[in-house]
Design an enzyme around this catalytic site. Structure first.
Site, PDB file in Angstrom:
ATOM      1  N   ASP A   1       0.732  -1.270  -0.053  1.00 39.66           N
ATOM      2  CA  ASP A   1       0.022   0.091  -0.063  1.00 39.66           C
ATOM      3  C   ASP A   1       0.971   1.323  -0.042  1.00 39.66           C
ATOM      4  O   ASP A   1       0.677   2.305  -0.681  1.00 39.66           O
ATOM      5  CB  ASP A   1      -0.986  -0.155   1.274  1.00 39.66           C
ATOM      6  CG  ASP A   1      -1.837   1.144   1.467  1.00 39.66           C
ATOM      7  OD1 ASP A   1      -2.489   1.482   0.343  1.00 39.66           O
ATOM      8  OD2 ASP A   1      -1.514   1.847   2.492  1.00 39.66           O
TER       9      ASP A   1
ATOM     10  N   GLU B   1      -1.874  -5.153  -3.901  1.00 43.32           N
ATOM     11  CA  GLU B   1      -0.936  -4.510  -3.049  1.00 43.32           C
ATOM     12  C   GLU B   1       0.075  -5.395  -2.514  1.00 43.32           C
ATOM     13  O   GLU B   1       1.348  -5.269  -2.390  1.00 43.32           O
ATOM     14  CB  GLU B   1      -1.730  -3.890  -1.711  1.00 43.32           C
ATOM     15  CG  GLU B   1      -2.663  -2.688  -2.272  1.00 43.32           C
ATOM     16  CD  GLU B   1      -3.602  -2.168  -1.076  1.00 43.32           C
ATOM     17  OE1 GLU B   1      -3.941  -0.997  -1.363  1.00 43.32           O
ATOM     18  OE2 GLU B   1      -3.477  -2.856  -0.112  1.00 43.32           O
TER      19      GLU B   1
END
Length: 242
Positions: free
Chosen positions: A56, A128
């Site tokens: 992320d 991610e």
């Protein structure tokens, strides 16, 4: 999302990932972990949760870097709006589907039937996590081809498409200090068949702005656009969509 017996492994999986992301990860175990949901963690294998946390941040950094270069005249507020949309759960889930990563996810059979938000979140998590796996294996430059392949065209689309003012204002206000815009009807005039609404919008710490329209929604949009333009988030020529 596939079951255990239907997924490629080892060199075959690495080659599939190379086709998706443009980088050949050397550590096969790292790829496996990035694709493994916690529903199979009880079998003694690692899952993607820690990788997702790292990915992320890596995604945000690289997309922010791309935005700075692509939009040199954009304000901080405009860049924040673009960044939020590009790294959102929705965008990542779309990329999981588009790239084929969804087919490689390793999860218990019950997850294959997931729909809606839960399915979207799993797909976004895997994107991610895979970014983190590539980063750990090849650094930021290893991740860039993946970002350029799937995120650049989304930057282009956001450049061309007009924004909806209320949504844009809410995204900006939340990014700025966690606040939510408040709308107030100041006046309703005119006959029932042709009314005119005047609405003000306020965000903590800023002077309110107002707008008018033939419906409450249109007046709210006008007020939101006025605030975005005044604060330099939108250029003056941006218009909201109905």
């Amino acid at each position: 999302m596939n079951g255990r017996g239907k997924r490629p492994t080892g060199a075959v999986l690495a080659e599939r990932l190379f086709g998706i992301a443009g980088y050949r990860v050397r550590d096969a175990a790292l790829i496996e972990r990035a694709l493994t949901h916690s529903s199979v963690r009880g079998r003694g294998e690692g899952d993607y949760e820690r990788l997702e946390f790292l990915g992320d941040r890596v995604l945000g950094l690289l997309v922010a870097d791309c935005l700075l270069k692509r939009f040199p005249a954009a304000t901080e507020g405009e860049l924040a709006l673009r960044l939020n949309a590009l790294v959102s759960r929705e965008a990542c889930a779309e990329i999981a589907e588009e790239s084929g990563l969804t087919e490689l996810i390793r999860a218990d059979i019950g997850l294959k039937a997931l729909q809606g938000r839960k399915a979207r979140n799993v797909r976004a998590d895997v994107v991610e996590a895979m970014i983190a796996a590539i980063y750990l294996d090849g650094g930021l430059e290893g991740v860039r081809p993946f970002i350029e392949k799937y995120w650049t065209k989304r930057m282009n689309a956001r450049e061309e498409a007009p924004r909806e003012a209320k949504t844009a204002l809410q995204e900006w206000a939340v990014t700025r200090d966690g606040a939510v815009p408040a709308y107030t009807i100041e006046e309703r005039s005119g006959p029932d068949h042709d009314p005119l609404f005047t609405v003000s919008v306020s965000v903590p710490g800023l002077e309110p702005t107002s707008g008018q329209g033939g419906s409450r929604r249109k007046a709210e949009q006008a007020a939101a656009e006025a605030l975005l333009v005044r604060e330099g988030v939108w250029p003056a020529q941006v218009k909201e969509t109905a």
